[in-house]
Design a protein around this motif. Structure first.
Motif, short mmCIF file in Angstrom:
data_model
loop_
_atom_site.label_atom_id
_atom_site.label_comp_id
_atom_site.label_asym_id
_atom_site.label_seq_id
_atom_site.Cartn_x
_atom_site.Cartn_y
_atom_site.Cartn_z
N ASP A 1 96.09 -35.54 3.38
CA ASP A 1 94.81 -36.21 3.58
C ASP A 1 95.07 -37.69 3.84
OD1 ASP A 1 92.27 -37.18 3.63
OD2 ASP A 1 91.65 -36.36 1.70
N ALA A 2 94.69 -38.16 5.02
CA ALA A 2 95.04 -39.53 5.43
C ALA A 2 93.82 -40.44 5.54
CB ALA A 2 95.76 -39.49 6.78
N ARG A 3 92.66 -40.03 5.03
CA ARG A 3 91.46 -40.85 5.22
C ARG A 3 91.59 -42.23 4.59
NH1 ARG A 3 87.12 -36.46 3.29
NH2 ARG A 3 88.89 -36.04 1.89
N ASP A 4 92.09 -42.30 3.37
CA ASP A 4 92.25 -43.60 2.71
C ASP A 4 93.24 -44.48 3.46
OD1 ASP A 4 90.44 -42.82 0.84
OD2 ASP A 4 91.93 -42.37 -0.73
N LEU A 5 94.34 -43.89 3.92
CA LEU A 5 95.37 -44.66 4.62
C LEU A 5 94.88 -45.11 6.00
CD1 LEU A 5 98.54 -42.61 3.67
CD2 LEU A 5 97.78 -44.80 2.74
N MET A 6 94.08 -44.27 6.67
CA MET A 6 93.52 -44.67 7.95
C MET A 6 92.56 -45.85 7.78
SD MET A 6 92.90 -40.93 9.73
CE MET A 6 92.15 -41.65 11.19
N ALA A 7 91.79 -45.82 6.69
CA ALA A 7 90.89 -46.94 6.42
C ALA A 7 91.70 -48.20 6.13
CB ALA A 7 89.98 -46.60 5.24
N ARG A 8 92.81 -48.04 5.43
CA ARG A 8 93.65 -49.20 5.13
C ARG A 8 94.23 -49.79 6.41
NH1 ARG A 8 99.37 -48.82 1.81
NH2 ARG A 8 100.11 -50.93 2.32
N VAL A 9 94.65 -48.94 7.35
CA VAL A 9 95.18 -49.42 8.63
C VAL A 9 94.10 -50.18 9.40
CG1 VAL A 9 96.04 -48.70 10.89
CG2 VAL A 9 96.97 -47.66 8.82
N GLN A 10 92.89 -49.63 9.41
CA GLN A 10 91.79 -50.29 10.13
C GLN A 10 91.48 -51.64 9.52
OE1 GLN A 10 90.54 -49.35 12.95
NE2 GLN A 10 89.13 -51.11 13.03
N GLN A 11 91.47 -51.72 8.21
CA GLN A 11 91.21 -52.99 7.53
C GLN A 11 92.31 -54.00 7.85
OE1 GLN A 11 90.90 -51.93 3.41
NE2 GLN A 11 88.84 -51.06 3.60
N ALA A 12 93.56 -53.53 7.90
CA ALA A 12 94.67 -54.43 8.21
C ALA A 12 94.57 -54.95 9.64
CB ALA A 12 96.00 -53.70 7.99
N ARG A 13 94.12 -54.11 10.57
CA ARG A 13 93.94 -54.55 11.96
C ARG A 13 92.86 -55.61 12.07
NH1 ARG A 13 94.25 -48.52 14.66
NH2 ARG A 13 96.53 -48.43 14.91
N GLU A 14 91.74 -55.39 11.39
CA GLU A 14 90.65 -56.36 11.44
C GLU A 14 91.05 -57.68 10.81
OE1 GLU A 14 87.41 -54.37 9.58
OE2 GLU A 14 87.04 -52.99 11.26
N ALA A 15 91.78 -57.60 9.69
CA ALA A 15 92.24 -58.82 9.04
C ALA A 15 93.20 -59.59 9.95
CB ALA A 15 92.92 -58.48 7.71
N LEU A 16 94.05 -58.85 10.70
CA LEU A 16 94.98 -59.50 11.61
C LEU A 16 94.23 -60.18 12.75
CD1 LEU A 16 97.82 -60.12 12.57
CD2 LEU A 16 97.89 -57.87 13.67
N LYS A 17 93.20 -59.53 13.27
CA LYS A 17 92.40 -60.17 14.34
C LYS A 17 91.77 -61.45 13.84
CE LYS A 17 91.18 -55.98 16.93
NZ LYS A 17 90.06 -55.11 17.38
N ALA A 18 91.24 -61.43 12.62
CA ALA A 18 90.62 -62.64 12.07
C ALA A 18 91.67 -63.72 11.87
CB ALA A 18 89.94 -62.31 10.75
N GLY A 19 92.83 -63.34 11.40
CA GLY A 19 93.90 -64.32 11.20
C GLY A 19 94.36 -64.93 12.51
N GLU A 20 94.48 -64.10 13.56
CA GLU A 20 94.89 -64.62 14.87
C GLU A 20 93.84 -65.56 15.44
OE1 GLU A 20 97.69 -60.91 16.44
OE2 GLU A 20 95.55 -60.96 16.91
#
Length: 262
Positions: free
Chosen positions: A16-35
């Motif tokens: 079950d990867a739902r939690d990990l997929m959400a974590r990846v999405q959050q990390a991508r959004e945080a990276l966009k904000a940081g950039e």
């Protein structure tokens, strides 16, 4: 399912990867904000540098802009690392077959909770069977990778040759043994989990052998008939093991060169 044939690289288990997929999405959004924050800091540094050259800004504001950009760049590097870690964790939710083979047992059902170190299934590779046996260190030191040993499989009533794949360079405390791993031929009828014995060379010694049927017994006593100087008599002997060719070892009571008659 048990009995299914799989190829190397096939997906065996999906967690079950739902939690990990959400974590990846959050990390991508945080990276966009940081950039975005980094780009803004870079623009601010350029503008402050231009104002400083025209004498409109101060050195202090310029130094602050440089510091803000460095902080923003470090933040982007950290967020990239967070994204890489999240993606790596997500990749572990798919367990791939390391070799081609057959699934022989399924140890978990859909919906079960998996824990680190837990076995989920057993995969049987008929081309990678090997016998693992502890060998006394004094004998194991005379072996090397690539040596061929005789392997006996009692259930098959078969003896075959196997090649040493590995000698684990660690002696078990107390037992003083080394683990020797012997690969079996790919065409063997052996199955995983079967009992097997390996024959390890222990050196050479001279043995006195006579035909097994030449040894007679009365109770616990054993004797052979010996012809000497034209006379025939019985001689008490002590025997040992039976050789592969059907002859009996004589430990005492008989000398080399003496003639034994049946």
């Amino acid at each position: 399912m048990a009995g299914d044939e799989v190829a190397k690289g096939d997906i065996l288990v999906t967690l079950d990867a739902r939690d990990l997929m959400a974590r990846v999405q959050q990390a991508r959004e945080a990276l966009k904000a940081g950039e975005a924050q980094r780009d803004l800091a870079r623009q601010e540094l350029t503008r402050t540098e231009q104002l400083l050259e025209r004498g409109v800004s101060t050195q202090q504001r310029f130094d602050q802009a440089v510091s803000n950009l460095r902080v923003a760049e470090a933040q982007v590097d950290r967020l990239k690392q967070d994204l890489n870690e999240a993606q790596t964790a997500l990749s572990f939710t798919e367990i791939l077959a390391p070799v081609a083979g057959r699934v022989v047992d399924r140890l978990a059902e859909p919906g079960d909770t998996a824990t680190p170190g837990q076995s989920l299934l057993r995969l049987y590779d008929p081309l990678a069977l090997r016998v693992e046996a502890p060998v006394r260190e004094s004998l194991a030191l005379n072996l090397k990778t690539g040596d061929v040993l005789r392997v006996e499989i009692p259930a098959l009533q078969d003896t075959l040759s196997g090649q040493i794949d590995e000698i684990v360079p660690y002696a078990e405390p107390g037992a003083r043994t080394l683990l020797v791993k012997v690969r079996l031929p790919s065409d063997t009828a052996a199955l995983a989990g079967m009992f097997a014995r390996i024959a390890v060379p222990a050196g050479e010694r001279a043995r006195l052998l006579v035909p097994a049927d030449a040894v007679k017994g009365i109770g616990q006593l054993e004797f052979v008939t010996v012809a000497s100087d034209g006379q025939i008599g019985q001689r008490m002997v002590t025997t040992g093991q039976l050789s592969d060719d059907g002859r009996r070892e004589v430990l005492s009571g008989l000398k080399e060169g003496e003639r034994v008659v049946r």
